[in-house]
Design an enzyme around this catalytic site. Structure first.
Site, PDB file in Angstrom:
ATOM      1  N   SER A 159       0.854  -1.191   0.000  1.00  0.00           N
ATOM      2  CA  SER A 159       0.000   0.000   0.000  1.00  0.00           C
ATOM      3  C   SER A 159       0.884   1.234   0.000  1.00  0.00           C
ATOM      4  O   SER A 159       2.019   1.207   0.488  1.00  0.00           O
ATOM      5  CB  SER A 159      -0.887   0.013   1.249  1.00  0.00           C
ATOM      6  OG  SER A 159      -1.484   1.284   1.445  1.00  0.00           O
ATOM      7  N   TYR A 185      -0.109   0.130  10.541  1.00  0.00           N
ATOM      8  CA  TYR A 185      -0.587  -0.335   9.243  1.00  0.00           C
ATOM      9  C   TYR A 185       0.485  -0.139   8.175  1.00  0.00           C
ATOM     10  O   TYR A 185       0.754  -1.045   7.363  1.00  0.00           O
ATOM     11  CB  TYR A 185      -1.857   0.422   8.865  1.00  0.00           C
ATOM     12  CG  TYR A 185      -2.425   0.050   7.515  1.00  0.00           C
ATOM     13  CD1 TYR A 185      -3.128  -1.136   7.336  1.00  0.00           C
ATOM     14  CD2 TYR A 185      -2.252   0.886   6.410  1.00  0.00           C
ATOM     15  CE1 TYR A 185      -3.653  -1.488   6.098  1.00  0.00           C
ATOM     16  CE2 TYR A 185      -2.773   0.546   5.170  1.00  0.00           C
ATOM     17  CZ  TYR A 185      -3.468  -0.638   5.015  1.00  0.00           C
ATOM     18  OH  TYR A 185      -3.976  -0.985   3.796  1.00  0.00           O
TER      19      TYR A 185
END
Length: 326
Positions: A159, A185
């Site tokens: 990501s 994350y």
């Protein structure tokens, strides 16, 4: 030889869909595994691969739900898989290996985003353990099936969240730092990118190539643990019926699946691997302090960090070194 982290000028872009990437390709006889392949971009990835003739095995925590979603798709199978549970991963691997099939495509798609529980039963950071370590264990377990293909590709969904910073190797599970959900994350996604770098280095002589992918921003089920305030900061309003209104910049699920599928099947990538991709192409390296929500930062493709992470991962999971040799 390492693949250069440089755009190929593929002709694809942010609006390209998975079906467009697959145009004219025949995947008959190919076997793919897609973790979380029954929802969001995972479902669109499954649909695209099946439409081109592949058999797709979907790893899902809720088998019944996955079977219902996939009921209209031919050549799909569902095996229970909980990436936060090492025993579940081992059972998934055992079931697949008993079929004696080669594995041509492995797409590490499933994941969690800002979960309510920030540590798992082992005391591991939940993002890191589920998004990265679970997929690391799964791939190691499937290694012989990947080798058997002779021309396998592994696609790890990273990501642009990796831009939050490099991995803190001295505090992987936030025992020293204050917990920050965005950093947690982001580090799990950096880990997946580094995993692709090291796996490709180890796998290329066996015909196994690996890629990291930023699918783009998609309003999917991964947003369910975000507060309305978090979403508002991204220009998104969540309505009571579960739908969203945004100020733009988001992809559809069909567009979000495109780069995963491109990395899994594109002839443009023959002989290549170990790179971070986005928008149906290899991404450009951007400066570490770039504010842009695109490109790859150097720490996410650093070979030394990739090798260090691999060794640490083997130790954390009590996996003997050398199953996939350097």
């Amino acid at each position: 030889m390492m693949t250069e982290q440089k755009q190929l000028l593929s002709g694809f872009g942010p609006d390209t869909t998975a079906q467009e990437v697959l145009a004219g390709q025949d995947l008959s006889g190919k076997v793919a595994i897609v973790t979380g392949g029954h929802g969001g971009i995972g479902l669109e990835t499954t649909r695209a691969l099946v439409s081109a003739g592949a058999t797709v095995i979907v790893g899902a925590r809720d088998v019944n739900k996955a079977q219902e979603v996939l009921a209209s798709l031919k050549n799909t199978e569902v095996i229970k898989l909980d990436l936060s549970n090492p025993a579940s991963i081992d059972e998934f691997v055992a079931i697949f290996l008993r079929s004696n099939r080669a594995l041509d495509i492995l797409i590490l798609n499933a994941g969690v985003s800002f979960p309510p529980t920030i540590k798992d039963a082992r005391g591991f950071d939940t993002h890191f353990a589920t998004n990265y370590l679970g997929h690391f264990q799964l791939t190691i377990g499937l290694w012989e099936a990947l080798k058997r293909s002779g021309n396998a590709r592994v696609v790890a969904l990273s990501s642009v969240g990796h831009m939050t910073g490099p991995i803190d190797f001295d505090d992987l599970h936030f025992t020293k730092r204050s917990y920050d959900k965005a950093v947690s994350y982001g580090e799990s996604k950096t880990a997946l990118s580094l995993f692709a770098v090291e796996l490709d280095k180890r796998g290329r002589e066996h015909g196994v190539r690996a890629f990291a992918v930023h699918p783009g921003a998609i309003l999917s089920g991964l947003t369910r643990h975000l507060s309305n305030e978090d979403l508002a900061a991204w220009g998104v309003i969540r309505h009571e019926d579960g739908t969203f209104t945004s100020s733009g910049g988001f992809k559809t699920a069909e567009q979000g699946a495109a780069t995963s599928v491109w990395c899994a099947v594109s002839p443009m990538l023959y002989g290549k691997g170990g790179v971070y991709c986005e928008d149906g192409d290899i991404a450009e390296i951007v400066p570490s302090d770039s504010p842009m929500f695109r490109g790859v930062r150097s720490w996410a493709i650093d070979p030394a960090s990739a090798e260090r992470l691999w060794t640490i991962s083997e130790e954390l999971l009590n996996i003997p070194q050398g199953i996939i040799p350097r």
